[in-house]
Scaffold this motif. Structure first.
Motif, mmCIF file in Angstrom:
data_model
loop_
_atom_site.group_PDB
_atom_site.id
_atom_site.type_symbol
_atom_site.label_atom_id
_atom_site.label_comp_id
_atom_site.label_asym_id
_atom_site.label_seq_id
_atom_site.Cartn_x
_atom_site.Cartn_y
_atom_site.Cartn_z
ATOM 1 N N VAL A 4 45.777 4.554 -24.599
ATOM 2 C CA VAL A 4 45.368 3.808 -25.788
ATOM 3 C C VAL A 4 43.923 4.145 -26.132
ATOM 4 O O VAL A 4 43.634 4.562 -27.242
ATOM 5 N N GLN A 5 43.017 3.967 -25.163
ATOM 6 C CA GLN A 5 41.615 4.278 -25.432
ATOM 7 C C GLN A 5 40.772 4.190 -24.168
ATOM 8 O O GLN A 5 41.150 3.536 -23.203
ATOM 9 N N ASP A 6 39.616 4.861 -24.214
ATOM 10 C CA ASP A 6 38.584 4.660 -23.206
ATOM 11 C C ASP A 6 37.731 3.490 -23.657
ATOM 12 O O ASP A 6 37.536 3.269 -24.862
ATOM 13 N N ILE A 14 36.534 3.176 -17.605
ATOM 14 C CA ILE A 14 37.588 2.210 -17.912
ATOM 15 C C ILE A 14 38.519 2.816 -18.950
ATOM 16 O O ILE A 14 38.071 3.300 -19.989
ATOM 17 N N GLY A 15 39.808 2.793 -18.646
ATOM 18 C CA GLY A 15 40.812 3.278 -19.577
ATOM 19 C C GLY A 15 41.851 2.206 -19.846
ATOM 20 O O GLY A 15 42.191 1.419 -18.967
ATOM 21 N N LEU A 16 42.331 2.191 -21.082
ATOM 22 C CA LEU A 16 43.377 1.257 -21.471
ATOM 23 C C LEU A 16 44.637 2.044 -21.793
ATOM 24 O O LEU A 16 44.578 3.021 -22.541
ATOM 25 N N TYR A 17 45.746 1.627 -21.222
ATOM 26 C CA TYR A 17 47.028 2.301 -21.393
ATOM 27 C C TYR A 17 48.080 1.259 -21.763
ATOM 28 O O TYR A 17 47.885 0.062 -21.563
ATOM 29 N N ALA A 18 49.190 1.722 -22.270
ATOM 30 C CA ALA A 18 50.335 0.860 -22.541
ATOM 31 C C ALA A 18 51.549 1.487 -21.865
ATOM 32 O O ALA A 18 51.752 2.700 -21.943
ATOM 33 N N TRP A 19 52.337 0.652 -21.209
ATOM 34 C CA TRP A 19 53.524 1.154 -20.519
ATOM 35 C C TRP A 19 54.449 0.001 -20.195
ATOM 36 O O TRP A 19 54.026 -1.029 -19.660
ATOM 37 N N ASN A 20 55.709 0.169 -20.542
ATOM 38 C CA ASN A 20 56.757 -0.755 -20.129
ATOM 39 C C ASN A 20 56.450 -2.211 -20.490
ATOM 40 O O ASN A 20 56.623 -3.110 -19.670
ATOM 41 N N GLY A 21 55.970 -2.434 -21.717
ATOM 42 C CA GLY A 21 55.701 -3.791 -22.161
ATOM 43 C C GLY A 21 54.427 -4.399 -21.615
ATOM 44 O O GLY A 21 54.235 -5.615 -21.698
ATOM 45 N N LYS A 22 53.551 -3.565 -21.060
ATOM 46 C CA LYS A 22 52.306 -4.069 -20.490
ATOM 47 C C LYS A 22 51.136 -3.215 -20.955
ATOM 48 O O LYS A 22 51.280 -2.020 -21.188
ATOM 49 N N TYR A 23 49.985 -3.852 -21.059
ATOM 50 C CA TYR A 23 48.730 -3.113 -21.157
ATOM 51 C C TYR A 23 48.240 -2.908 -19.728
ATOM 52 O O TYR A 23 48.333 -3.830 -18.898
ATOM 53 N N VAL A 25 44.896 -1.783 -17.572
ATOM 54 C CA VAL A 25 43.472 -1.493 -17.560
ATOM 55 C C VAL A 25 43.165 -0.832 -16.217
ATOM 56 O O VAL A 25 43.392 -1.432 -15.162
ATOM 57 N N LYS A 26 42.668 0.412 -16.270
ATOM 58 C CA LYS A 26 42.275 1.123 -15.054
ATOM 59 C C LYS A 26 40.757 1.210 -15.028
ATOM 60 O O LYS A 26 40.140 1.710 -15.966
ATOM 61 N N ILE A 27 40.180 0.710 -13.959
ATOM 62 C CA ILE A 27 38.733 0.724 -13.792
ATOM 63 C C ILE A 27 38.433 1.569 -12.562
ATOM 64 O O ILE A 27 38.948 1.298 -11.480
#
Length: 82
Positions: A4-6, A14-23, A25-27
């Motif tokens: 989705v975005q940094d 920090i990265g934001l992703y979307a997968w399987n009905g969830k957001y 957040v990877k830090i």
């Protein structure tokens, strides 16, 4: 997993992703990573997820990274590696 975005931050990657009905957040800090999953049903948009990444939360994240590093170093010391 869809990127989705940094999220700019001076201390962490920090990265934001979307997968399987969830957001997701990877830090990241050095070799360590913390991942938080938020149901898309619990927030109205990705922008609302960003609101959760406030200073008190990120301060606790930093403390958790320090604890992770300490745990890793203590294990390495116990076993004479690294």
């Amino acid at each position: 997993m869809r990127y989705v975005q940094d999220i700019p931050n001076p201390q962490f990657k920090i990265g934001l992703y979307a997968w399987n009905g969830k957001y997701i957040v990877k830090i990241e800090a050095g070799p360590y990573e913390q991942t938080y999953k938020i149901s898309e049903l619990d927030v109205s948009s990705a922008d609302e997820v960003l609101l959760l990444l406030d200073e008190p939360f990120l301060s606790r994240v930093a403390g958790r990274f320090r604890d992770m590093d300490l745990d890793w170093q203590q294990s390495a010391d116990r076993h004479g590696v690294l």
